[in-house]
Design a protein around this motif. Sequence first.
Motif, mmCIF file in Angstrom:
data_model
loop_
_atom_site.group_PDB
_atom_site.id
_atom_site.type_symbol
_atom_site.label_atom_id
_atom_site.label_comp_id
_atom_site.label_asym_id
_atom_site.label_seq_id
_atom_site.Cartn_x
_atom_site.Cartn_y
_atom_site.Cartn_z
ATOM 1 N N ALA A 140 0.318 -1.145 -0.119
ATOM 2 C CA ALA A 140 -0.216 -0.346 0.130
ATOM 3 C C ALA A 140 0.897 1.078 0.175
ATOM 4 C CB ALA A 140 -1.153 -0.125 1.086
ATOM 5 N N ILE A 141 0.006 1.950 -0.627
ATOM 6 C CA ILE A 141 1.076 3.418 -0.542
ATOM 7 C C ILE A 141 -0.011 4.483 0.423
ATOM 8 C CG2 ILE A 141 1.608 5.071 -2.280
ATOM 9 C CD1 ILE A 141 1.919 3.525 -4.338
ATOM 10 N N GLY A 142 0.603 5.200 1.098
ATOM 11 C CA GLY A 142 0.106 5.370 1.956
ATOM 12 C C GLY A 142 -0.825 6.831 1.691
ATOM 13 N N THR A 143 -1.875 7.446 2.703
ATOM 14 C CA THR A 143 -2.616 8.922 2.463
ATOM 15 C C THR A 143 -1.084 9.786 2.280
ATOM 16 O OG1 THR A 143 -3.528 8.715 4.357
ATOM 17 C CG2 THR A 143 -4.782 8.083 2.460
ATOM 18 N N ASP A 144 -0.130 9.655 3.556
ATOM 19 C CA ASP A 144 0.891 10.641 3.399
ATOM 20 C C ASP A 144 1.569 11.388 2.118
ATOM 21 O OD1 ASP A 144 1.674 7.934 3.460
ATOM 22 O OD2 ASP A 144 3.160 8.469 5.622
ATOM 23 N N ALA A 145 1.430 9.870 1.162
ATOM 24 C CA ALA A 145 2.178 10.295 -0.255
ATOM 25 C C ALA A 145 0.638 10.923 -1.024
ATOM 26 C CB ALA A 145 1.989 8.914 -0.642
ATOM 27 N N PHE A 146 -0.282 10.779 -1.562
ATOM 28 C CA PHE A 146 -1.152 11.676 -1.694
ATOM 29 C C PHE A 146 -0.803 13.199 -1.643
ATOM 30 C CE2 PHE A 146 -5.559 13.546 -1.370
ATOM 31 C CZ PHE A 146 -5.436 13.492 -2.845
ATOM 32 N N HIS A 147 -0.941 13.209 0.054
ATOM 33 C CA HIS A 147 -0.793 14.838 0.684
ATOM 34 C C HIS A 147 0.371 15.394 -0.088
ATOM 35 C CE1 HIS A 147 -4.285 14.423 2.103
ATOM 36 N NE2 HIS A 147 -4.223 13.352 3.360
ATOM 37 N N VAL A 148 1.534 14.775 -0.172
ATOM 38 C CA VAL A 148 2.658 15.559 -0.366
ATOM 39 C C VAL A 148 2.566 15.572 -1.586
ATOM 40 C CG1 VAL A 148 5.154 15.235 -1.203
ATOM 41 C CG2 VAL A 148 4.444 14.518 1.540
ATOM 42 N N TYR A 149 2.504 14.200 -2.759
ATOM 43 C CA TYR A 149 1.824 14.748 -4.146
ATOM 44 C C TYR A 149 1.122 15.849 -4.156
ATOM 45 C CZ TYR A 149 -0.298 13.219 -8.960
ATOM 46 O OH TYR A 149 -0.594 13.636 -10.001
ATOM 47 N N ARG A 150 0.047 15.727 -3.828
ATOM 48 C CA ARG A 150 -0.797 17.042 -3.738
ATOM 49 C C ARG A 150 -0.060 18.272 -4.055
ATOM 50 N NH1 ARG A 150 -6.800 17.370 -1.030
ATOM 51 N NH2 ARG A 150 -8.201 17.225 -3.180
ATOM 52 N N GLN A 151 0.262 18.924 -2.637
ATOM 53 C CA GLN A 151 1.059 19.596 -2.164
ATOM 54 C C GLN A 151 2.020 19.898 -2.800
ATOM 55 O OE1 GLN A 151 2.060 18.785 2.171
ATOM 56 N NE2 GLN A 151 0.167 18.533 2.599
ATOM 57 N N SER A 152 2.806 19.500 -3.695
ATOM 58 C CA SER A 152 4.326 19.366 -4.466
ATOM 59 C C SER A 152 4.040 20.043 -5.701
ATOM 60 C CB SER A 152 5.408 18.224 -4.209
ATOM 61 O OG SER A 152 4.014 17.189 -5.027
ATOM 62 N N GLY A 153 2.664 20.376 -6.181
ATOM 63 C CA GLY A 153 2.104 20.426 -7.052
ATOM 64 C C GLY A 153 2.203 19.568 -8.563
ATOM 65 N N LYS A 154 1.550 18.165 -8.026
ATOM 66 C CA LYS A 154 1.347 16.383 -8.829
ATOM 67 C C LYS A 154 2.689 15.895 -8.667
ATOM 68 C CE LYS A 154 -3.505 17.573 -9.345
ATOM 69 N NZ LYS A 154 -5.180 16.961 -10.427
ATOM 70 N N GLN A 155 3.945 16.513 -7.841
ATOM 71 C CA GLN A 155 4.743 16.108 -8.559
ATOM 72 C C GLN A 155 4.729 14.498 -7.539
ATOM 73 O OE1 GLN A 155 7.365 16.421 -10.638
ATOM 74 N NE2 GLN A 155 5.856 17.541 -11.402
ATOM 75 N N LEU A 156 5.377 13.266 -7.763
ATOM 76 C CA LEU A 156 5.438 12.022 -6.884
ATOM 77 C C LEU A 156 6.976 11.816 -6.346
ATOM 78 C CD1 LEU A 156 4.248 8.120 -8.983
ATOM 79 C CD2 LEU A 156 3.933 10.298 -7.106
ATOM 80 N N PRO A 157 7.227 11.962 -4.767
ATOM 81 C CA PRO A 157 8.293 12.716 -4.736
ATOM 82 C C PRO A 157 9.501 11.366 -4.833
ATOM 83 C CG PRO A 157 6.453 12.120 -2.761
ATOM 84 C CD PRO A 157 6.140 11.981 -4.089
ATOM 85 N N GLN A 158 10.730 11.221 -4.976
ATOM 86 C CA GLN A 158 11.516 10.816 -5.191
ATOM 87 C C GLN A 158 11.694 9.884 -4.031
ATOM 88 O OE1 GLN A 158 13.447 10.321 -7.957
ATOM 89 N NE2 GLN A 158 12.434 12.115 -8.654
ATOM 90 N N ARG A 159 11.450 9.360 -2.917
ATOM 91 C CA ARG A 159 11.683 8.906 -2.217
ATOM 92 C C ARG A 159 10.439 7.548 -2.355
ATOM 93 N NH1 ARG A 159 13.965 5.728 0.499
ATOM 94 N NH2 ARG A 159 13.914 4.688 2.630
ATOM 95 N N LEU A 160 9.435 8.658 -2.682
ATOM 96 C CA LEU A 160 8.479 7.209 -2.994
ATOM 97 C C LEU A 160 8.475 6.826 -4.291
ATOM 98 C CD1 LEU A 160 4.919 5.757 -3.351
ATOM 99 C CD2 LEU A 160 4.421 7.966 -4.394
ATOM 100 N N ILE A 161 9.091 6.970 -5.627
ATOM 101 C CA ILE A 161 9.049 6.746 -6.717
ATOM 102 C C ILE A 161 10.639 5.101 -5.827
ATOM 103 C CG2 ILE A 161 10.695 6.229 -8.340
ATOM 104 C CD1 ILE A 161 9.821 9.214 -9.189
ATOM 105 N N GLN A 162 12.033 5.200 -5.159
ATOM 106 C CA GLN A 162 12.206 4.937 -4.910
ATOM 107 C C GLN A 162 11.537 3.279 -3.949
ATOM 108 O OE1 GLN A 162 15.525 5.822 -2.595
ATOM 109 N NE2 GLN A 162 16.341 4.244 -1.598
ATOM 110 N N GLN A 163 11.269 4.034 -3.183
ATOM 111 C CA GLN A 163 10.183 2.897 -2.335
ATOM 112 C C GLN A 163 9.269 1.545 -2.651
ATOM 113 O OE1 GLN A 163 8.183 4.633 0.954
ATOM 114 N NE2 GLN A 163 10.444 5.262 2.338
ATOM 115 N N VAL A 164 8.430 2.599 -4.522
ATOM 116 C CA VAL A 164 7.706 1.715 -4.821
ATOM 117 C C VAL A 164 8.799 0.315 -6.139
ATOM 118 C CG1 VAL A 164 6.328 1.984 -7.329
ATOM 119 C CG2 VAL A 164 6.181 3.003 -4.979
ATOM 120 N N ARG A 165 10.407 0.906 -6.303
ATOM 121 C CA ARG A 165 10.632 -0.325 -7.025
ATOM 122 C C ARG A 165 11.097 -0.972 -6.011
ATOM 123 N NH1 ARG A 165 13.304 0.315 -11.538
ATOM 124 N NH2 ARG A 165 12.671 2.077 -13.359
ATOM 125 N N GLU A 166 11.588 -0.545 -4.860
ATOM 126 C CA GLU A 166 11.961 -2.138 -3.576
ATOM 127 C C GLU A 166 10.694 -2.398 -3.540
ATOM 128 O OE1 GLU A 166 13.053 0.611 -0.510
ATOM 129 O OE2 GLU A 166 15.566 1.430 -1.515
#
Length: 860
Positions: A78-104
Amino acid sequence: MCAIQPWIQCTTSGSSSMRIFWRSWAGPVMCEVTTMNMQQFVWDIEHLDALDSARFGGKATGLARMVEAGIPVPPAFAIGTDAFHVYRQSGKQLPQRLIQQVREAMDQLGGKCAKSFNTGGMPLLVSVRSGAQVSMPGMMDTVLNLGLDARAAWRMIEASGNSAFVIDTWMRFWRMYADIVLGLDGEEIIGRVTAQRTEAEASPSEATLSQLEMALVRSFEEDGEQVSLDPHEQLLHAVKAVFDSWDSSRAKAYRKHLGISDDLGTAVTVQAMVFGNSDANSGSGVAFTRNPNTGERKLYGEYLTGRQGEDLVSGESTPVDLAHTQSGEHAALCSDLEEYGRTLEAIYHNSVDIEFTVESGTLYLLQVRAAKCTASAAVKIANDLVREGLILPRQALTMVTSDQLKRLLRPTFETTALSVAQVLTNGIGSSPGHAAGVAVLDADRAAELAASGQRVILLRPTTSPMDIRGMLAAQGIVTAKGGGLSHAAVVSRAQDKPCVVGCESIQIDLQARTFEIDGKLHREGDYLSMDGAAGIVYAGDLPLTNNLGGSPELIQLLAWADELSQANLSCSVGHLQEIDRLPSEALSISVIGMTDVAETLGLIDDLVSAVAKIGQTEFAQADATDLLCSVAEQIGRWLLEKIDQGPIYLRLPRLSSERARNLVPGWSELDPRLHLPLGHPGFYRPILEGLEQACQQAEKTLTVLLSGVTETEEWQRYACELEAFPALKGGVSINSVAGLASAPEMHAQGACLWLDMDQIVRSSHGFLAERYFSSACFDEFLQQGVMSRNPRSALKPFLKDLLAQLGTQAAQADACVGVDCALASDLDLVQALYQLGYRHFGIPLQQWQLVRLRLGQAAS
């Protein structure tokens, strides 16, 4: 040498910052460093908190609960809602940490499945699903079958030996990806590569699959889209699409309709695919542990052999009915579903619905949630779960909402009209209820007509999430195709809205705005009536009649509510004819206005005539006295004969009211003392005398309420006056803020009090008319920011403080304090008053059962 050195650091799990303390010659110095790249966004379902649905959503926490219970579930994260809120707040950009964690996480997922994600070997395919805290069926986006390119597809064909299955799965992905991620017409995109697909299916090879893939790329380019063939990139785009679907127009409309906060956000669940379309021993389905229409404890569901779950929801194919196949070829499947269902009911303390897939004979559960069911089913299930020992009565009350109870008591077709009604067609009754309106073939047009006040029946071949505006606005929904678990059926049940699906005799021409049934042509705008339980569609606009009864299960549920709330409810009658319609459980009525009784008995002219003569000549005053005494005696006799159980509270006329101003000719010329509660003894004493005579004749008592009181001294004088009338008890009708301020002291001195909330709210807000604005008007003001709260549902702080002072006394067991909520109060306000200590309420007959439920829930 550095003068400042690190001393100590600390951080909180899940925090986006870390505090670092430095030691220098001047002492410790603290600074805060952002550590967003240290935040955990991705969680394996085996390790996440199964109770934290706010972070992980209902879908992922449901999977976690099933894993804990030993139920077979495809691996997922699961990707938590905290990632959703960061995505929204950053102008709809996925944080790099999320991208790395998804690959792992994808590497770990592949290891659990013995498959690989775009790295050779047997391909790992995944679904990317939304996971909001609150279930929103059909409103959010999902992408299935993600993980194939041409080379991976060829490896999958070599391993499975089933090229048709692999190519179908691959094309399903591209269709969804086009629709959801790119916002294009997926069917059209796939249609352009029919020749290459046919070639690949006829002669499967890595070369023909590559040609098909290149043809797809060109097809997307025709629409101006450059697509990535890298599954990793596709996965990230799919995650973004799911995040974005939270703010889609249909999701916003659904949340607004149900009052769901826009700030919750959504999680994302990425799960290894299992394939219901892999072979003849596979399939997909949805099952309820209890019938969502009736509440019967019996497996209810549908199963499509050799198909994926999207085929079931679309309603395009006819599924197997699990309720009628438990002894046939699917007996083992039904047995397993029943066993898992019992386990999940014990976990959820509720009926649940299950989404499942069978892959080559192996059953996997993909989703579980508390079942959405009709109001009647919810009441029955709540009762049954108590009897089965799974829940307590207080928990049962939380399983039925006020809106569901409203729908349960909604009108039904009049028997006479129904007996001669013309049946147009029959289908599957997928959500009970009766509705009538004009047939409309387009969802947007249905929403527009409903907004103008027109009653609408939405008639469609099938429905999809794009139809949500019209579905929410319509009185009922009819579809030509689909089963009991199609989109139309699921959404209608969630709304407890009448729905009939699978009316195969209906042929709809959307271009001509017509529909044909058994060879007869009908036009959009023709009236239809429908019975969502029986699955019948009638011609014409059948009249409806109110339904104030209740099933034995509802009676039991409300009895539990009464036991928990310990509230004493009386019925507030707007028209005295309603007294004959009071349910047997309503032991009393609240406050009856003397003027209302006079109008009912045809005595209003005598009452007005007597008032006009007060203060005139001695002869006129004597005539007024006799007339007032006679009117009061007749009113008293009628009430004492009509109401044979419970106390009777009779409110004296208030001559300062707007009603008196309209009734009495020459009102402005009346003796000014008549406008005060005890201003003129020539008015109130003859009335008390007449009521006393009626009570003595009937050997009963009346509680007579004085209106307009604002001072304790007024009550004291009234109590003294009543000493001459032993059959009458005294009380005060509080109808102003000033009276409310004096109410605790009056009550302490023996006054029986009834709070007229309509008048209290009016006076506290300064509204000029007693019959003021509608709730719709207040709602409009709230949306415009003109008002801070709806006065019919929320108390101003100063008013809440005054009511709280009296509420302490009202909570006493023997307190004679009632609240008359005839006009001004909605359920929220009644509950607020209950929580302040009030236990005796007078409510309109149509709200009687709703208030009982709400107060029981408040006490739970």
